[in-house]
Design a protein around this motif. Structure first.
Motif, PDB file in Angstrom:
ATOM      1  N   ALA A 137       0.827  -1.210   0.000  1.00 52.53           N
ATOM      2  CA  ALA A 137       0.000   0.000   0.000  1.00 52.53           C
ATOM      3  C   ALA A 137       0.861   1.260   0.000  1.00 52.53           C
ATOM      4  N   ALA A 138       1.938   1.248   0.793  1.00 54.37           N
ATOM      5  CA  ALA A 138       2.822   2.408   0.877  1.00 54.37           C
ATOM      6  C   ALA A 138       3.514   2.682  -0.451  1.00 54.37           C
ATOM      7  N   LYS A 139       3.897   1.633  -1.161  1.00 55.94           N
ATOM      8  CA  LYS A 139       4.528   1.810  -2.467  1.00 55.94           C
ATOM      9  C   LYS A 139       3.572   2.483  -3.454  1.00 55.94           C
ATOM     10  N   ARG A 140       2.283   2.326  -3.208  1.00 58.31           N
ATOM     11  CA  ARG A 140       1.267   2.914  -4.079  1.00 58.31           C
ATOM     12  C   ARG A 140       0.780   4.263  -3.576  1.00 58.31           C
ATOM     13  N   GLY A 141       1.406   4.777  -2.502  1.00 58.79           N
ATOM     14  CA  GLY A 141       1.120   6.137  -2.069  1.00 58.79           C
ATOM     15  C   GLY A 141       0.194   6.286  -0.887  1.00 58.79           C
ATOM     16  N   TYR A 142      -0.050   5.212  -0.143  1.00 60.47           N
ATOM     17  CA  TYR A 142      -0.986   5.263   0.971  1.00 60.47           C
ATOM     18  C   TYR A 142      -0.288   5.002   2.304  1.00 60.47           C
ATOM     19  N   ILE A 143      -0.895   5.487   3.375  1.00 57.53           N
ATOM     20  CA  ILE A 143      -0.485   5.136   4.730  1.00 57.53           C
ATOM     21  C   ILE A 143      -1.322   3.927   5.134  1.00 57.53           C
TER      22      ILE A 143
END
Length: 364
Positions: A137-143
């Motif tokens: 998820a973080a790699k896709r821009g999310y926390i």
């Protein structure tokens, strides 16, 4: 001297792991999802939660147990709720990795629409490496955040005598690739070490770190062969963090930790529970950052300040994983020890699959 690793092609690894799950009756999709998460763990150097651990867990407490804790081809059902950004699922003891992959994806969809999304999962089977889901998820821009209750209660509470808590991990992922080159992933079991680490050290013939485990008499031991229970890290702090997972699970539907995955108790629930949350960074932004910085620039400034003032050599959470991932990428495959390759070949022999040719594998 650094440990020698053998390079196994990712596709070959996933083919073997998928075949092992299928042999046990799991469907092709859920088997492939479990194999992909195992590859992700190994790619990032998480040897405590690789495919060997996953298959062993299923054998002991999942589809191979006398009272199965994991049901091949189970169908997840979504419970009715009045909250649009919060879903509650009954996993019906479906393979944990497959459930978790779908749950984090659903949280991302909810966060795109509502700013935040949560999925709570009842009647689950352990999902292995929580860091992998929040990292994606973080790699896709999310926390992203997740916690789960562990398969067994094998951690003694602070100042206690009997194991009544799971290793109960917490995992946070932050989209910091632009700031530091990789997502910051804070992922830990609430014991000094995970039981998976005990198994790795046992397999490799190595000793435990100090004050990490106790034997059957409750005495601290360094011998992984004698370890039966674990100790929380940071005394009361690790105990408190582990307790969070049990209480969250209690709100979701989880029951008594000391009977989880144990002998069947009529009328009881004995499965794990998961909690997932994803936040869109825009949903948190005040838009009022010092010095005219953007949100991303502000996050970088904060991290730079933490690592400044003589702290430049300090390591960020997720940095070791990113470094190992770069090593795996350079090697062109997944890195396993000799003992691990041999363990995979035992599995291959058991299911009639092509084993890895240790002599032909390059090292990296």
């Amino acid at each position: 001297m650094s440990e020698i690793f053998y390079v196994v092609p990712r596709a070959a690894h996933e083919a073997l792991v998928t075949a092992a799950y299928v042999k046990r009756g799991f469907g092709a999709k859920e088997s492939a999802q479990a194999a992909q998460m195992a590859s992700m763990a190994t790619h990032h150097g998480i040897r405590t939660h690789n495919a060997l651990k996953a298959l062993h867990l299923d054998e002991l407490f999942g589809s191979g147990a006398k009272v199965p804790g994991c049901t091949p081809n189970a169908t997840v059902t979504k419970k009715a709720t009045r909250f649009e950004a919060a879903e509650v699922w009954d996993a019906h003891q479906k393979l944990g990795q497959a459930v978790a992959v779908d749950a984090i994806e659903r949280c991302i969809e909810l966060a795109d629409k509502y700013g935040v999304g949560t999925v709570s999962v009842d009647n689950a089977f352990h999902y292995l490496w929580g860091g992998g889901y929040v990292m994606e998820a973080a790699k896709r821009g999310y926390i992203a955040y997740t916690n789960c209750t562990a398969t067994l209660a094998e951690v003694v509470p602070f100042q206690g005598k009997h194991p009544t808590l799971g290793t109960n991990p917490h995992s946070w992922g932050f989209p910091t690739t632009d700031a530091v080159g990789f997502p910051i992933v804070i992922d830990w079991a609430t014991s000094v070490i995970a039981m998976g680490r005990v198994q790795v050290l046992k397999r490799e013939g190595k000793m435990l770190p100090p004050d990490a485990a106790v034997d059957k008499d409750g005495k601290v031991t360094l011998d992984p062969n004698e370890a039966v229970s674990l100790i929380p890290f940071g005394a009361h702090k690790g105990y408190g963090l582990s307790l969070i997972n049990e209480i969250v699970a209690g709100y979701i539907g989880g029951s008594l930790p000391t009977i989880r995955s144990r002998t069947h108790v009529p009328g009881e629930k004995q499965a794990c529970a998961f909690f997932f949350q994803v936040i869109h960074p825009e949903a948190m932004s005040s838009g009022a950052f010092a010095q005219g910085r953007t949100q991303g620039q502000n996050v970088k400034a904060v991290i730079d300040d933490v690592l400044g003032h003589g702290n430049e050599k300090c390591m960020l959470p997720g940095q070791l994983e990113a470094t190992f991932a770069a090593r795996s990428q350079k090697a062109g495959g997944l890195l396993f020890s000799k003992a691990e390759v041999e363990a995979f070949n035992e599995i291959a022999s058991h299911i009639g699959h092509q084993p890895f040719d240790l002599a032909a594998l390059p090292t990296g």
